[in-house]
Design a protein around this motif. Structure first.
Motif, PDB file in Angstrom:
ATOM      1  N   LEU A   1      -1.152   6.797   5.709  1.00 57.31           N
ATOM      2  CA  LEU A   1      -1.371   8.228   5.661  1.00 57.31           C
ATOM      3  C   LEU A   1      -1.672   8.728   7.051  1.00 57.31           C
ATOM      4  O   LEU A   1      -2.736   8.505   7.586  1.00 57.31           O
ATOM      5  CB  LEU A   1      -2.517   8.532   4.710  1.00 57.31           C
ATOM      6  N   GLU A   2      -0.704   9.377   7.611  1.00 57.70           N
ATOM      7  CA  GLU A   2      -0.900   9.910   8.946  1.00 57.70           C
ATOM      8  C   GLU A   2      -1.320  11.365   8.858  1.00 57.70           C
ATOM      9  O   GLU A   2      -0.943  12.073   7.932  1.00 57.70           O
ATOM     10  CB  GLU A   2       0.401   9.790   9.750  1.00 57.70           C
ATOM     11  N   THR A   3      -2.069  11.767   9.841  1.00 56.36           N
ATOM     12  CA  THR A   3      -2.462  13.166   9.898  1.00 56.36           C
ATOM     13  C   THR A   3      -1.249  13.984  10.306  1.00 56.36           C
ATOM     14  O   THR A   3      -0.663  13.738  11.357  1.00 56.36           O
ATOM     15  CB  THR A   3      -3.587  13.355  10.918  1.00 56.36           C
ATOM     16  N   PRO A   4      -0.840  14.923   9.460  1.00 51.52           N
ATOM     17  CA  PRO A   4       0.342  15.704   9.821  1.00 51.52           C
ATOM     18  C   PRO A   4       0.096  16.540  11.073  1.00 51.52           C
ATOM     19  O   PRO A   4      -1.049  16.889  11.376  1.00 51.52           O
ATOM     20  CB  PRO A   4       0.564  16.598   8.598  1.00 51.52           C
TER      21      PRO A   4
ATOM     22  N   TYR B   1     -10.309  19.725  14.620  1.00 47.81           N
ATOM     23  CA  TYR B   1     -11.293  20.390  15.478  1.00 47.81           C
ATOM     24  C   TYR B   1     -10.555  21.012  16.656  1.00 47.81           C
ATOM     25  O   TYR B   1      -9.683  20.380  17.243  1.00 47.81           O
ATOM     26  CB  TYR B   1     -12.333  19.389  15.968  1.00 47.81           C
TER      27      TYR B   1
ATOM     28  N   GLY C   1     -19.502  18.147  12.691  1.00 45.80           N
ATOM     29  CA  GLY C   1     -20.758  18.061  11.961  1.00 45.80           C
ATOM     30  C   GLY C   1     -21.325  19.450  11.730  1.00 45.80           C
ATOM     31  O   GLY C   1     -22.171  19.635  10.877  1.00 45.80           O
ATOM     32  N   HIS C   2     -20.854  20.395  12.517  1.00 45.18           N
ATOM     33  CA  HIS C   2     -21.214  21.795  12.289  1.00 45.18           C
ATOM     34  C   HIS C   2     -19.952  22.610  12.038  1.00 45.18           C
ATOM     35  O   HIS C   2     -19.916  23.438  11.142  1.00 45.18           O
ATOM     36  CB  HIS C   2     -21.950  22.369  13.501  1.00 45.18           C
ATOM     37  N   CYS C   3     -18.938  22.383  12.865  1.00 49.25           N
ATOM     38  CA  CYS C   3     -17.661  23.093  12.767  1.00 49.25           C
ATOM     39  C   CYS C   3     -17.004  22.805  11.424  1.00 49.25           C
ATOM     40  O   CYS C   3     -16.995  21.673  10.965  1.00 49.25           O
ATOM     41  CB  CYS C   3     -16.745  22.647  13.897  1.00 49.25           C
ATOM     42  N   ILE C   4     -16.497  23.847  10.779  1.00 51.89           N
ATOM     43  CA  ILE C   4     -15.827  23.643   9.498  1.00 51.89           C
ATOM     44  C   ILE C   4     -14.307  23.710   9.636  1.00 51.89           C
ATOM     45  O   ILE C   4     -13.599  23.800   8.645  1.00 51.89           O
ATOM     46  CB  ILE C   4     -16.325  24.644   8.433  1.00 51.89           C
ATOM     47  N   ARG C   5     -13.815  23.680  10.850  1.00 50.56           N
ATOM     48  CA  ARG C   5     -12.375  23.648  11.139  1.00 50.56           C
ATOM     49  C   ARG C   5     -11.632  24.833  10.517  1.00 50.56           C
ATOM     50  O   ARG C   5     -10.546  24.678   9.961  1.00 50.56           O
ATOM     51  CB  ARG C   5     -11.755  22.333  10.632  1.00 50.56           C
TER      52      ARG C   5
ATOM     53  N   LYS D   1       0.872  -1.171   0.000  1.00 48.51           N
ATOM     54  CA  LYS D   1       0.000   0.000   0.000  1.00 48.51           C
ATOM     55  C   LYS D   1       0.911   1.223   0.000  1.00 48.51           C
ATOM     56  O   LYS D   1       2.081   1.140   0.382  1.00 48.51           O
ATOM     57  CB  LYS D   1      -0.859   0.025   1.267  1.00 48.51           C
ATOM     58  N   THR D   2       0.336   2.344  -0.377  1.00 48.63           N
ATOM     59  CA  THR D   2       1.115   3.561  -0.226  1.00 48.63           C
ATOM     60  C   THR D   2       1.346   3.766   1.269  1.00 48.63           C
ATOM     61  O   THR D   2       0.600   3.253   2.092  1.00 48.63           O
ATOM     62  CB  THR D   2       0.365   4.775  -0.800  1.00 48.63           C
TER      63      THR D   2
END
Ligand code: SF4
Ligand code: SF4
Ligand code: SF4
Ligand code: SF4
Lengths: 202, 152
Positions: A28-31, A37, A77-81, A24-25
Motif C-alpha cells: 500500500l503506497e501513499t498515493p 503534512y 500531532g497537532h496538524c490535522i492535515r 499479501k495484498t
C-alpha cells in the motif's frame, strides 16, 4: 482416488505453498495526491501569518524566525492535515498533495478580513478599545483618553455615546481591543470567504 | 536450547500480535480508520494482527481519543489488565495533543502519556490505515523480541 492425488499435488506445488504463506495484498503506497503534512516549497515567507490564522487545529502551525527570514513550521500531532494553510498562503510557501495545482487550475483563493462587533448591551462606553488599538493610535496620536477622535480615518471611536466602527478594513486582528475591554463587549472575528476569480480576469 | 526456544517464540510472536483498542473520548474518526484496517483493502490479519475487544488477550493496546474525565481511572485499569509483554500505541492527534479538543472550556485532559506509558504514536487526524498498520508492525518486534531474555 486419482482426483484426490491430483488435488493433493495441486496443493503441494511450491509456488502455491509460498503464496499461501507469504502473499499479501499489493503493497500500500501513499498515493501522490495524498494530502500529507504541508511541506515547504522554497518560496519566501513574508510573515503575514495567514496560515496561522486559518489553522483550525490548536498549535498546528507556527511561523518561526529562522536565520534568514521567516519560515512556517507544521507540527504533526497537532496538524490535522486539512490543507487550509496551503490554500491560504498568498506566497505559495506551503504545499500538500495537489492543492496548489487545483487552486491554480480553478483560480480559487481565500479572501479574509476582520469583523468587529460591539455588543451595545454590555459596552459601557469607556473607550478602552479605541484607545488601546495600535492602528487607531497611529492614525490619530491625539486620540482622547475617552476614545473620542476628530479623525474620520480611525478604525473606531466613541461617537454619540457609543462605539462607532468606521474602518473595519484597517483592523489587523491583533485583538488588543478585546483584551483591554473590561466587559468583553468587543469581539474581533476573522472572516474568511472562498472566492473564485472569474475566468476572464485570470 | 534456550536460544532455539527463544527463536521460535520470536517467530511466533511476530506473526501473532493481538490488538485491543480503546476509545477514550474521540470523535470516532480514528476508530473508523482502525476499522478500515480490518477491511479487505488493508487487511490487518494478513500480517497476523488480530483485533480483540478484550484487554486480557491483547499484546498491543491502541489508545484513541483525548482523555475524558470518565476514562482517567478506567484507562489505567485496562492497561493493568493486559498481560506482559505489552505496549500501548496512541492513534491520532487526540492522545498526543488533544487535537481540536485542546481548547479552553473542553473537559478533555490529554496527553494520554500522563496515564499510561505510550511506546509509539501515530499522528494524523485521522491517520491513514497504512500508517496505523506500519506503526503496529514496527513497534511490536521491538517490544516482544527476546522478551524473556531481557527480563531482569
Ligand atoms: S494543514 Fe490545516 S491543521 Fe495542518 S497546519 Fe495547515 S491549516 Fe493547520
Ligand atoms: S501564509 Fe505563507 S507567507 Fe504568510 S506567514 Fe504563512 S507561510 Fe508565510
Ligand atoms: S483587533 Fe487590533 S487592530 Fe483591530 S480594532 Fe482591535 S486593537 Fe485595533
Ligand atoms: S485525532 Fe482527529 S479523527 Fe482522531 S479522534 Fe481525534 S479528532 Fe477524531
Amino acid at each position: 482416488m486419482r482426483s484426490i492425488i491430483y488435488y493433493v499435488r495441486e496443493f503441494l506445488r511450491p509456488e502455491w505453498i509460498r503464496k499461501f504463506f507469504t502473499a499479501k495484498t499489493a503493497p500500500l503506497e501513499t498515493p501522490s495526491y495524498f494530502k500529507g503534512y504541508p511541506t515547504l516549497t522554497g518560496n519566501k515567507c513574508t510573515a503575514c501569518f495567514s496560515c496561522m490564522m486559518i489553522c483550525p487545529a490548536p498549535g498546528g502551525i507556527a511561523v518561526l524566525r529562522k536565520k534568514d527570514g521567516w519560515e512556517p513550521e507544521v507540527y504533526p500531532g497537532h496538524c490535522i492535515r486539512c490543507g487550509l494553510c496551503v490554500e491560504a498562503c498568498p506566497e505559495g510557501v506551503l504545499s500538500s498533495g495537489r492543492i496548489l495545482d487545483v487552486t491554480a487550475h480553478d483560480g480559487t483563493a481565500f479572501w479574509s478580513w476582520y469583523h468587529l462587533e460591539v455588543d451595545d448591551n454590555i459596552c459601557m462606553r469607556c473607550g478602552n478599545c479605541c484607545v488601546s488599538c495600535p492602528v487607531n493610535r497611529q492614525i490619530d496620536p491625539q486620540l482622547a483618553g475617552s476614545g473620542t477622535s476628530s479623525s474620520d480615518e480611525v478604525i473606531m471611536r466613541i461617537e454619540g455615546g457609543r462605539v462607532q466602527i468606521l474602518h473595519e478594513e484597517k483592523c489587523t486582528g491583533c485583538k488588543t481591543c478585546e483584551t483591554n475591554c473590561p466587559n468583553s463587549a468587543i469581539r474581533v472575528a476573522r472572516m474568511v470567504e472562498g472566492v473564485q476569480i472569474p475566468e476572464a480576469e485570470t | 536450547m534456550r536460544n532455539i526456544l527463544q527463536e521460535i517464540k520470536n517467530a511466533v510472536r511476530s506473526r501473532s500480535i493481538h490488538v485491543s483498542y480503546v476509545d477514550v473520548g474521540s470523535c470516532n474518526g480514528c476508530d473508523i480508520e482502525v476499522l478500515a484496517c480490518l477491511a479487505p483493502r488493508y487487511d490487518i490479519e494478513q500480517y497476523g494482527i488480530y483485533v480483540h475487544n478484550n484487554p486480557r488477550e491483547a499484546d498491543v493496546l491502541l489508545v484513541i481519543g483525548s482523555v475524558t474525565p470518565q476514562w482517567v481511572d478506567k484507562l489505567r485499569d485496562i492497561w493493568d489488565k493486559i498481560p506482559e509483554p505489552k505496549v500501548a500505541v496512541a492513534i491520532g492527534n487526540c492522545p498526543i495533543s488533544g487535537c481540536v479538543y485542546a481548547r479552553r472550556g473542553t473537559l478533555t485532559s490529554p496527553p494520554v502519556e500522563k496515564y499510561i506509558p505510550i511506546a509509539a504514536s501515530v499522528p494524523g487526524c485521522p491517520p491513514r490505515p497504512t500508517e496505523i498498520l506500519s506503526a503496529i508492525l514496527s513497534v511490536a518486534p521491538l517490544i516482544f523480541k527476546d522478551y524473556e531474555e531481557r527480563k531482569p
